[in-house]
Every structure is written in C-alpha cells, then in structure tokens.
Design a protein around this motif. Structure first.
Motif, PDB file in Angstrom:
ATOM      1  N   TYR A  36      40.261 -10.946  14.561  1.00 55.81           N
ATOM      2  CA  TYR A  36      40.432 -11.720  16.129  1.00 55.81           C
ATOM      3  C   TYR A  36      39.396 -12.830  15.932  1.00 55.81           C
ATOM      4  CZ  TYR A  36      41.219  -7.166  18.463  1.00 55.81           C
ATOM      5  OH  TYR A  36      41.503  -6.433  19.163  1.00 55.81           O
ATOM      6  N   GLN A  38      35.330 -14.538  16.096  1.00 53.45           N
ATOM      7  CA  GLN A  38      34.088 -14.293  16.603  1.00 53.45           C
ATOM      8  C   GLN A  38      33.167 -15.418  16.632  1.00 53.45           C
ATOM      9  OE1 GLN A  38      32.117 -10.766  15.003  1.00 53.45           O
ATOM     10  NE2 GLN A  38      30.885 -10.675  17.051  1.00 53.45           N
ATOM     11  N   ARG A  41      27.092 -14.050  17.989  1.00 54.16           N
ATOM     12  CA  ARG A  41      26.346 -13.591  19.508  1.00 54.16           C
ATOM     13  C   ARG A  41      27.438 -14.298  20.442  1.00 54.16           C
ATOM     14  NH1 ARG A  41      20.422 -13.324  19.706  1.00 54.16           N
ATOM     15  NH2 ARG A  41      19.971 -14.209  17.699  1.00 54.16           N
ATOM     16  N   LYS A  42      28.672 -13.557  20.252  1.00 57.30           N
ATOM     17  CA  LYS A  42      29.405 -13.421  21.062  1.00 57.30           C
ATOM     18  C   LYS A  42      30.101 -12.310  20.796  1.00 57.30           C
ATOM     19  CE  LYS A  42      28.750 -17.141  24.322  1.00 57.30           C
ATOM     20  NZ  LYS A  42      27.719 -16.977  25.022  1.00 57.30           N
ATOM     21  N   GLY A  43      31.590 -11.817  21.430  1.00 54.83           N
ATOM     22  CA  GLY A  43      32.162 -10.651  21.456  1.00 54.83           C
ATOM     23  C   GLY A  43      33.447 -11.364  20.796  1.00 54.83           C
ATOM     24  N   PRO A  44      34.097 -10.274  20.283  1.00 48.39           N
ATOM     25  CA  PRO A  44      35.437 -11.130  19.457  1.00 48.39           C
ATOM     26  C   PRO A  44      36.939 -11.656  20.214  1.00 48.39           C
ATOM     27  CG  PRO A  44      34.560  -8.851  18.237  1.00 48.39           C
ATOM     28  CD  PRO A  44      33.911  -9.807  19.404  1.00 48.39           C
ATOM     29  N   LEU A  46      40.958 -11.945  20.404  1.00 48.47           N
ATOM     30  CA  LEU A  46      41.867 -11.448  20.225  1.00 48.47           C
ATOM     31  C   LEU A  46      42.595 -13.058  19.612  1.00 48.47           C
ATOM     32  CD1 LEU A  46      43.932  -9.250  19.156  1.00 48.47           C
ATOM     33  CD2 LEU A  46      45.109  -9.637  21.180  1.00 48.47           C
ATOM     34  N   LEU A  88      37.903 -11.594  11.754  1.00 49.84           N
ATOM     35  CA  LEU A  88      37.501  -9.793  11.214  1.00 49.84           C
ATOM     36  C   LEU A  88      39.364 -10.273  11.804  1.00 49.84           C
ATOM     37  CD1 LEU A  88      35.375  -9.760  14.236  1.00 49.84           C
ATOM     38  CD2 LEU A  88      34.672  -8.375  11.761  1.00 49.84           C
TER      39      LEU A  88
ATOM     40  N   PHE B  88      23.979  -5.143  17.462  1.00 53.53           N
ATOM     41  CA  PHE B  88      25.247  -5.425  18.756  1.00 53.53           C
ATOM     42  C   PHE B  88      26.193  -4.649  19.012  1.00 53.53           C
ATOM     43  CE2 PHE B  88      26.648  -9.235  21.248  1.00 53.53           C
ATOM     44  CZ  PHE B  88      27.189  -9.427  21.203  1.00 53.53           C
ATOM     45  N   LEU B  90      29.834  -3.768  21.129  1.00 52.15           N
ATOM     46  CA  LEU B  90      30.256  -3.502  22.006  1.00 52.15           C
ATOM     47  C   LEU B  90      31.293  -3.439  22.725  1.00 52.15           C
ATOM     48  CD1 LEU B  90      31.692  -6.681  19.382  1.00 52.15           C
ATOM     49  CD2 LEU B  90      30.930  -7.348  21.757  1.00 52.15           C
ATOM     50  N   PHE B 107      38.018  -7.490  23.582  1.00 60.93           N
ATOM     51  CA  PHE B 107      35.985  -6.917  23.980  1.00 60.93           C
ATOM     52  C   PHE B 107      35.371  -7.566  25.088  1.00 60.93           C
ATOM     53  CE2 PHE B 107      35.270  -4.660  20.343  1.00 60.93           C
ATOM     54  CZ  PHE B 107      36.846  -4.955  19.179  1.00 60.93           C
ATOM     55  N   GLY B 108      34.342  -7.131  25.857  1.00 58.66           N
ATOM     56  CA  GLY B 108      33.048  -7.837  26.562  1.00 58.66           C
ATOM     57  C   GLY B 108      32.446  -8.729  25.547  1.00 58.66           C
ATOM     58  N   GLN B 109      31.537  -9.301  26.063  1.00 55.60           N
ATOM     59  CA  GLN B 109      29.935 -10.809  25.009  1.00 55.60           C
ATOM     60  C   GLN B 109      29.049  -9.738  24.608  1.00 55.60           C
ATOM     61  OE1 GLN B 109      31.024 -13.363  24.883  1.00 55.60           O
ATOM     62  NE2 GLN B 109      32.769 -12.685  25.212  1.00 55.60           N
ATOM     63  N   GLY B 110      29.213  -8.246  24.561  1.00 57.78           N
ATOM     64  CA  GLY B 110      28.703  -7.214  23.998  1.00 57.78           C
ATOM     65  C   GLY B 110      26.791  -7.678  24.134  1.00 57.78           C
ATOM     66  N   ARG B 112      23.138  -7.481  22.514  1.00 56.41           N
ATOM     67  CA  ARG B 112      22.198  -7.385  21.743  1.00 56.41           C
ATOM     68  C   ARG B 112      20.691  -6.612  21.884  1.00 56.41           C
ATOM     69  NH1 ARG B 112      22.789  -9.552  17.490  1.00 56.41           N
ATOM     70  NH2 ARG B 112      24.665 -11.457  18.221  1.00 56.41           N
TER      71      ARG B 112
END
Lengths: 112, 116
Positions: A36, A38, A41-44, A46, A88, B88, B90, B107-110, B112
């Motif tokens: 992954y 990343q 401040r964002k989601g991972p 794929l 990751l 964070f 997720l 995954f979503g954008q999370g 914080r």
C-alpha cells in the motif's frame, strides 16, 4: 518478535533512482501479500497484490515474494517525486476473515 | 464500482465524551469490514473486523466498540474517550471470494481524532 518487520526509514533517493522496499515475516501461513502507498493524512491506497511466491509487475512497480525466505519486496523503477509517500506491506493468511497484518511502513522521499 | 465513505475527516473531542465514527460501503454486498488505528509514524493496528451483520470480532482490548447494524455500515464507538484514543482511524472493506479465501482490502480516507 513482530509478525511483520519493515524498516521505517526514512529513505531518501534522487529522482530516477531504483527504490527497493522490503518486509520480512515470521508466520508461514501468510499467503496473500500486498503493498500500500499512503500519502500524508490520507488512507492507504492498494498498489500491488500477489498470491504466494513469485513476481508481479505493474508499470514502474514490481512486487516479489519469496516464501522460502519469508521475504517480500517492492521495486520502484524511475522513481518520481510523486512517489514520495509511506509504503506499507501487508499480508494475510487463508480463512482468517481477510485480516491484514501490516508492517510499520517505510517513509520514502524522492528528491528532484 | 465500489466506494467507501468514512466521516468525519477530522474530530477534536474532550476526554470523557462519547465517540461515533461511521463508515459505509457502496457497490458491493456482504463485504468484510474492518476498523484500523494508526498512531503517528506507526503501522496499522487492527481493532475490529466483521464478516456479517451483527458479527464483530475484537482484536485488542480497549476503550472502543464496534457495531454493524446494516450490511454495508460499520460504526466505531466509545462511551468515554481517553487521551490515548487519539489517532488516525481507518475503515476498510474486502470482498470474500467463494471458499472463504481472502482478497485485498480497500481503505477509506480516515478520521483524525484528537482527544483533548
């Protein structure tokens, strides 16, 4: 001992370099291996998904799995500043509900 | 195509206050759903996963709980937040294939979360 080990870096390379990212693991039941990317401040996101041993190539990215050594790698050719992110590794075993075990992540910086 | 929505993106909550984070998936049915937490500079730690409505598995003891009231909805909750709950969060989904083999997770954008 953690199930998945990954050097956190940071790793800094010049633009155009070949990048090698690696993970080792201890659980021989792992069969599914993922990488992954990343951004901060964002989601991972794929990048690569491989099943069992072997190589898989997608554009500038190549994933390798060596189950005998319990070692996986991600190679990035012709690296670009836009590749700067945390990478990751993740893996899972069969029939475990898709639970992923992650490495700590390697922070990569590609300098122009 | 499948999409995953997670909100809010950022949250600041006082210690002792309740928490509710929501995640929904569109474009698929009967997904596996997951909540992960990522501490600064660390990898992802699996908190909860669910293979169906009302089926929740907890990976680590903690101050949090999860629920799955609908097939594509996953909620992370706390009755009283602690400072150590900051991080964070997720949400992720994966599609189980026939034979219960695993697939990759998306995954979503999370969210914080900062507990003050």
């Amino acid at each position: 001992q953690k199930e998945v080990e990954q050097d956190p870096g940071p790793l800094s390379v010049p633009e155009g370099a070949i990048v090698s990212l690696n993970c080792t693991y201890s659980n021989s039941a792992f069969q599914y291996f993922m990488w992954y990317r990343q951004y901060s401040r964002k989601g991972p996101e794929l990048l690569m998904y491989t099943y069992s041993s072997g190589n898989k190539e997608d554009g500038r990215f190549t994933a390798q799995v060596d189950k005998s050594s319990k070692y996986i790698s991600l190679f990035i050719r012709d690296s670009q500043p836009s590749d700067s992110a945390t990478y990751l590794c993740a893996m899972s075993a069969r029939n475990q509900g898709g639970k992923l075990i992650f490495g700590q992540g390697t922070e990569l910086s590609v300098k122009p | 195509s499948q999409t995953i929505h997670q909100w809010p993106a950022t949250l600041v909550q006082p210690v002792g206050s309740p928490l509710s984070l929501e995640c929904t998936v569109e474009g698929t049915s009967n997904p596996n759903l997951y909540w992960y937490r990522q501490a600064a500079g660390r990898g992802l730690q699996l908190l909860f996963y669910s293979v169906g409505i009302g089926q929740i598995s907890s990976e680590v003891p903690q101050n949090l709980s999860a629920s799955r009231p609908q097939d594509r909805q996953f909620i992370l909750s706390s009755k009283k937040l602690l400072l150590s709950d900051s991080g964070f969060y997720l949400c992720a989904w994966s599609k189980p294939l026939s034979g219960r083999m695993n697939t990759e997770a998306f995954f979503g954008q999370g969210t914080r979360l900062t507990v003050v």
